[in-house]
Motif scaffolding. Structure first.
Motif, PDB file in Angstrom:
ATOM      1  N   PRO A 837       2.212  24.297 -89.058  1.00 54.12           N
ATOM      2  CA  PRO A 837       1.066  24.730 -88.243  1.00 54.12           C
ATOM      3  C   PRO A 837       1.179  26.185 -87.790  1.00 54.12           C
ATOM      4  CG  PRO A 837       2.544  23.382 -86.941  1.00 54.12           C
ATOM      5  CD  PRO A 837       3.112  23.404 -88.326  1.00 54.12           C
ATOM      6  N   ILE A 844       4.938  16.565 -87.718  1.00 56.68           N
ATOM      7  CA  ILE A 844       3.763  16.402 -86.853  1.00 56.68           C
ATOM      8  C   ILE A 844       3.450  14.921 -86.735  1.00 56.68           C
ATOM      9  CG2 ILE A 844       1.339  17.030 -86.561  1.00 56.68           C
ATOM     10  CD1 ILE A 844       1.985  19.453 -88.422  1.00 56.68           C
ATOM     11  N   GLU A 853       3.171  18.073 -82.005  1.00 59.15           N
ATOM     12  CA  GLU A 853       4.519  18.436 -82.439  1.00 59.15           C
ATOM     13  C   GLU A 853       5.172  19.022 -81.209  1.00 59.15           C
ATOM     14  OE1 GLU A 853       7.829  20.239 -83.065  1.00 59.15           O
ATOM     15  OE2 GLU A 853       6.189  21.702 -82.968  1.00 59.15           O
ATOM     16  N   LEU A 860       2.520  22.038 -80.512  1.00 57.27           N
ATOM     17  CA  LEU A 860       1.193  21.740 -81.067  1.00 57.27           C
ATOM     18  C   LEU A 860       0.644  20.507 -80.371  1.00 57.27           C
ATOM     19  CD1 LEU A 860      -1.030  22.154 -83.265  1.00 57.27           C
ATOM     20  CD2 LEU A 860       0.259  20.548 -84.678  1.00 57.27           C
ATOM     21  N   ILE A 898      -2.920  23.591 -90.853  1.00 61.01           N
ATOM     22  CA  ILE A 898      -1.582  23.039 -91.053  1.00 61.01           C
ATOM     23  C   ILE A 898      -1.312  23.106 -92.552  1.00 61.01           C
ATOM     24  CG2 ILE A 898      -0.085  21.041 -90.765  1.00 61.01           C
ATOM     25  CD1 ILE A 898      -1.850  20.148 -88.456  1.00 61.01           C
TER      26      ILE A 898
END
Length: 1067
Positions: A837, A844, A853, A860, A898
């Motif tokens: 990302p 993730i 994440e 994230l 991503i």
């Protein structure tokens, strides 16, 4: 006397039974309620009872009709039975009852109890069978006139129920005498309503049992029956469903309710409505029309049951293949319904409850306010609708503990504009029975879910094509059932259902986006670039503040943050913030030079300066150079200026960041009664600034927020519960840390850093590795013991965090935090996938409401509710990786890319996106999303008219291009990266494709080489070599179309016969 179901055939303790009858009156309840009646009369004599001297209640003859009368309600409340054709007159010292001989024999048993309870003598006037009772009535009126009159009136005041018309000869005679006798008449219905409003524990128990029966019938019979009818496509009328449901209510054992059938009854005939004709009143009737369950149908079901004469009610709305308007309206109605129940607390006004519903609708769907019902329900008890307790905008009555309400709210006569079917008009209704307790509101019919996912059914609308391998006869074709989904074609069926669901999501998403763009509400985020407010920096306010000159050489004034430069024999001050760079160099003659470059308005990358606006005609000094023979002094000057400038820039940056913060509420610390929930020895990210040794701290949950603090006074962070958007708990499994993560609504300062993400963690094992010596044996006892210690430490830390999380979840479950909807979310590792990302590859993981994440920085956290669509890019045969682009509902917000997700994760990501109702598309290219979103926001009308997001639909675009070239004229933003991108980026990244011809050439090469049986790596190598040799030459347009059709023909799954009938499925 009416043979009412409340009766008990056997007398017991505290009950009196008349000889030769099966009726017994509960004397304890009679005494208690008679005291309540008289004390309420004394306390509210003026405001509710009209200052009456006597209260006359006349109960009419029995009727086959289902009706609710206050006279009957008083009989049931006071005596436990209904006494038809009976007149009761309550006076301060006497109670006169005119009735038949049989009823008098039952009422003889309460004479002693009446005298003990309120000191009143019970006088029974037995009416002979053929007598009209006139003489007995006259004796009652003489007794009324003989007692002392209140308020010095010349004549007596008698309270009665004015709205109840007399029925039968006895009551007509009584009413005529009442009106012709020289007495004052007042209506006492409000007084009776006030008595009935607050229920005792015995009454609440009866209501709870009635609610249990009501809910069981709805959940175990009505819902099951509807599913069966829809699944088997039966033709059943509303009236038939009503009759069958009524029979089940009267026989509780059919829905596994262990209640005596003699004690139960219906509140009203069950209501079933569909097909565009709806009446949301309790007096509605189930007509003889057939149940309608085609696409966009709405079915309203309402069931009410009584236990020992106490009522309960429930209503649910079921959606069949819901239109977006129906789903949106139902979601808003559900929130409004919850808001009403949440605001019903002792001490609040009834009008506030209805206003809570109106506020929700005005906020979430202002276009639906006019369709909202004018009432949100009524009080409920012995009467189905207790007068005076209507939940409407004008009722200023106060809610009291022990009250019970039928919270019923709906949208009436909504309309689907584009529909021409019978379902064009629809209504929605929700109703629950609610008990007002001291600390919380108890919904006693909550066992029957009203969540959208539990009331929404979907049809398989796509008509499948016939299989080419064999013909299927229309009559022999069997529809989709749950059995076929578990057959050998499971994978095909699953993919087909996912495709159909995505098609429905596309339709809903395009309509939702069109509404948002049309309403101008699509861009609600912050602008990508915002001017930062800066304070005016001044070194010296006047010339007298300058330090006295020592020598004509560069001087640094640390206190005033100024640099004094010798220019033309004078020391000229400059604030250090206006110095851009400072550097030094030395020539061959050992001369040292200092070069100072200033921030000048108009130069690239110079910060905004308010002075340039104040003095537009000024001349600015751009740079200055000084020479010196003392190299050591020059070095000290340069270093001092850089250090001072760094400090000032850091301070001003932090000040600017703090100026943009949203003011938070003050943390309320826990007291001795409420000890804070504590978790010790935690590290925080982002870390505090400073150069000292980092030390762990403690996280405490207080009254309205968290506080993290260390032993240092300046290291403290407060996180308010109201500022938490998402909370996550991630135990260590394959990671080195166990963590708690908070994603916030508004930024806060952690040290000198502004952040929306705050994380607290513990390392479950040392992040070091022994690199000395050789590799240790797998059977080394010390190694095994060390691994066991690490596992024990990890499990211990995970348990401590889990305990903290559970206690905080319990705290958030309290009533004062209901509006925050807070709960710790835990990542679902089995759905996780690797990707890039930001700059590095990370793992993730989805949660129930986010994609996160939380191990690597930057974190994230993507809220699923903020996602508009997801585009899976570079998806194609032979690709080892693909990219995921997340487009947000705020079109001014940059998309999230991503990159480099392994192709093995593609199916899992599709399945996850589909189950979370997120529309996804696939493309072979990386799209220029900044340009696409700019095109949409600049001309939303063209975007809507061009089919919305369907320009991303690869299958639809290809199928249209085969038939007509007109499809190219639709809305189709460019999917080519800008030409300004460097050649290095184009060569290093597989995601940048210059033109569509290249893609088609690759397809043609793949098709031509497919028959030779070579591996994908060999084919890719040869294709790239061929491209370099002959450039971007392409075959004829006709050949490309033929090969493209062939390629897509292979990729499509085999469809089933289009002759299959549509089947209902519960989503």
């Amino acid at each position: 006397m009416a043979d009412h179901r409340n009766g008990s055939t056997q007398p017991s303790n505290g009950k009196a039974s008349a000889a030769g009858t099966g009726y017994s009156i509960d004397l304890n309840a009679f005494q208690s309620r008679l005291k309540t009646f008289y004390s309420h009369w004394d306390e509210h004599k003026t405001d509710l009872w009209g200052s009456c001297d006597a209260i006359a209640i006349a109960c009419p003859p029995p009727s086959e009709d289902l009706r609710y009368l206050k006279s009957t309600a008083l009989n049931l409340w006071l005596l436990g039975f209904e006494f038809p054709e009976t007149i009761m007159v309550f006076m301060k010292k006497q109670i006169h009852i005119l009735c038949s001989q049989k009823k008098a024999s039952i009422l003889e048993s309460v004479k002693k109890s009446a005298r003990e309870a309120v000191g009143a003598d019970l006088v029974l006037h037995v009416k002979p069978k053929n007598d009209d009772g006139t003489a007995l009535m006259d004796s009652i009126f003489r007794a009324i006139r003989a007692q002392p009159k209140s308020d010095d009136h010349d004549s007596s005041t008698i309270g009665y129920i004015s709205r109840e018309a007399p029925e039968g000869k006895l009551l007509e005679t009584w009413t005529e005498k009442l009106k012709n006798t020289k007495v004052n008449l007042v209506d006492v219905a409000n007084g009776l309503s006030s008595i009935f409003a607050v229920k005792t524990n015995v009454e609440l128990t009866s209501i709870k049992r009635a609610a249990y029966l009501t809910t069981s019938v709805m959940k175990n019979f009505v819902v099951t029956k509807l599913e069966n009818v829809i699944d088997e496509e039966k033709k059943v009328s509303h009236s038939t469903l009503m009759e069958e449901t009524e029979k089940v209510i009267l026989e509780p054992s059919k829905v596994n309710c262990k209640l005596k059938a003699d004690n139960v009854d219906i509140c009203y005939p069950p209501i079933f409505q569909s097909g565009g004709e709806f009446d949301l009143r309790p007096s509605a009737v189930s007509n003889d029309e057939l149940l309608h369950y085609d696409s966009a149908s709405v079915i309203i079901c309402a069931v009410g049951a009584r236990y020992k004469s106490y009522c309960s009610n429930i209503a649910r709305t079921f959606l069949i293949d819901a239109d977006p308007l129906q789903s949106r309206a139902y979601g808003v109605l559900l929130k409004a319904h919850e808001a009403v129940m949440g605001s019903m607390k002792p001490g609040n006004k009834l009008s506030a409850a209805y206003q809570a519903a109106v506020s929700v609708v005005e906020r979430d769907a202002p276009d639906l306010v006019s369709y909202l019902t004018k009432s949100a329900g009524t009080g409920i008890g012995i009467e189905f609708r207790e007068s005076g307790l209507n939940l409407n905008a004008k009722n200023e009555q106060i809610i009291r503990e022990g009250m019970v309400f039928n919270v019923s709210i709906g949208f009436q006569n909504l309309q689907i504009e584009k529909s021409k079917s019978k379902n064009k008009h629809f209504s929605l209704l929700l109703a629950d029975t609610v008990i007002i307790n001291k600390d919380k509101t108890e919904v006693v019919t909550s066992m029957s879910s009203k969540a959208l996912k539990d009331v929404a059914y979907s049809f398989n609308e796509d008509e499948e094509e016939e299989k080419p391998s064999r013909k299927v006869d229309a009559k022999a074709a069997e529809p989709f059932t749950k059995t076929t989904l578990r057959s050998d074609n499971h994978e095909i069926s699953k993919e087909e259902l996912r495709r159909q669901h995505q098609a429905e999501l596309a339709r809903q998403k395009n309509e939702e986006t069109a509404r948002r763009l049309a309403g101008g509400g699509s861009e609600t985020g912050d602008n990508r670039s915002s001017a930062r407010a800066s304070t005016e920096l001044v070194a010296y306010k006047n010339i007298n503040d300058l330090p006295p000159p020592r020598e004509m050489m560069i001087q640094i004034d640390q206190k005033n943050e100024a640099v004094l430069l010798p220019i033309n024999g004078s020391m000229v001050p400059f604030h250090v913030a206006f110095i851009r760079t400072v550097s030094s160099q030395q020539d061959t003659n050992r001369n040292c030079y200092v070069r100072i470059i200033f921030n000048v308005p108009g130069t690239p990358f110079s910060p905004h300066d308010a002075n340039s606006m104040k003095f537009p005609g000024s001349i600015y000094l751009k740079e200055a150079s000084f020479r010196s023979k003392d190299s050591r002094h020059i070095s000290e000057v340069v270093q001092s200026i850089k250090t001072l400038r760094r400090q000032v820039v850091l301070r001003e940056s932090e000040r600017a960041e703090r100026a943009t913060l949203v003011t938070q509420e003050k943390l309320q610390l826990a007291n001795n009664r409420f000890k804070p929930i504590r978790l010790s020895d935690l590290w925080i990210r982002p870390a505090f600034g400073g150069r000292g040794r980092k030390i762990p701290g403690t996280l405490e949950a207080h009254v309205n927020g968290f506080r993290y603090s260390t032993t240092r006074q300046d290291e403290r962070v407060d996180i308010m519960f109201g500022n938490i958007k998402h909370a996550f708990f991630q135990p260590a499994e394959n990671e080195m840390i166990t963590l708690l993560h908070f994603h916030l609504h508004n930024h806060i300062m952690v040290g000198n850093k502004k952040t929306k993400d705050v994380q607290f963690y513990v390392e479950v094992m040392d992040m070091v590795q022994n690199v000395g010596g050789g590799k240790r044996s797998a059977y080394d006892p010390d190694e095994l013991e060390e691994e066991q210690r690490e596992r024990d430490r990890k499990n211990k830390i995970n348990v401590e965090f889990q305990t903290f999380v559970n206690r905080v979840n319990d705290l958030w479950g309290q009533a004062q935090f209901n509006g925050l909807e807070l709960e710790f979310d835990q990542p679902l590792r089995e759905l996780g996938f690797p990707g890039v990302p930001h700059k590095s590859s990370v793992f993730i993981v989805p949660t129930s409401s986010c994609l996160v994440e939380l191990i690597e920085i930057p974190f994230l956290v993507v809220s699923l509710s903020e996602i508009e669509i997801v585009n899976l890019e570079r998806v194609g045969l032979g690709q080892k990786n693909f990219d995921m682009t997340i487009v947000f509902k705020d079109f001014k917000r940059d998309v999230l890319r991503i990159d480099s997700i392994p192709s093995t994760s593609l199916d899992g990501i599709k399945e996850w996106l589909d189950t979370t109702d997120i529309k996804y598309y696939e493309s072979r290219l990386n799209l220029n999303w900044r340009q696409i979103l700019k095109t949409i926001t600049d001309d939303p009308q063209s975007f809507i008219e061009g089919g919305g997001w369907e320009f991303l639909n690869l299958e639809a675009t290809d199928s249209e291009s085969e038939n007509s070239e007109e499809s190219d004229k639709g809305y189709e933003p460019s999917d080519v990266e800008p030409e300004s991108d460097s050649e290095d980026e184009a060569s290093d990244s597989e995601s940048l494709v210059e033109s569509e011809d290249d893609d088609e050439d690759e397809d043609s090469d793949e098709d031509s080489e497919e028959e030779k049986g070579k591996t994908w790596e060999e084919l890719e190598r040869e294709a790239s070599n061929a491209d370099r040799e002959k450039g971007n030459e392409s075959d004829s347009e006709e050949d490309r179309k033929r090969r493209k059709a062939k390629s897509f023909g292979k990729s499509r799954g085999t469809n089933l016969s289009s002759s299959m009938p549509k089947r209902a499925k519960l989503r």
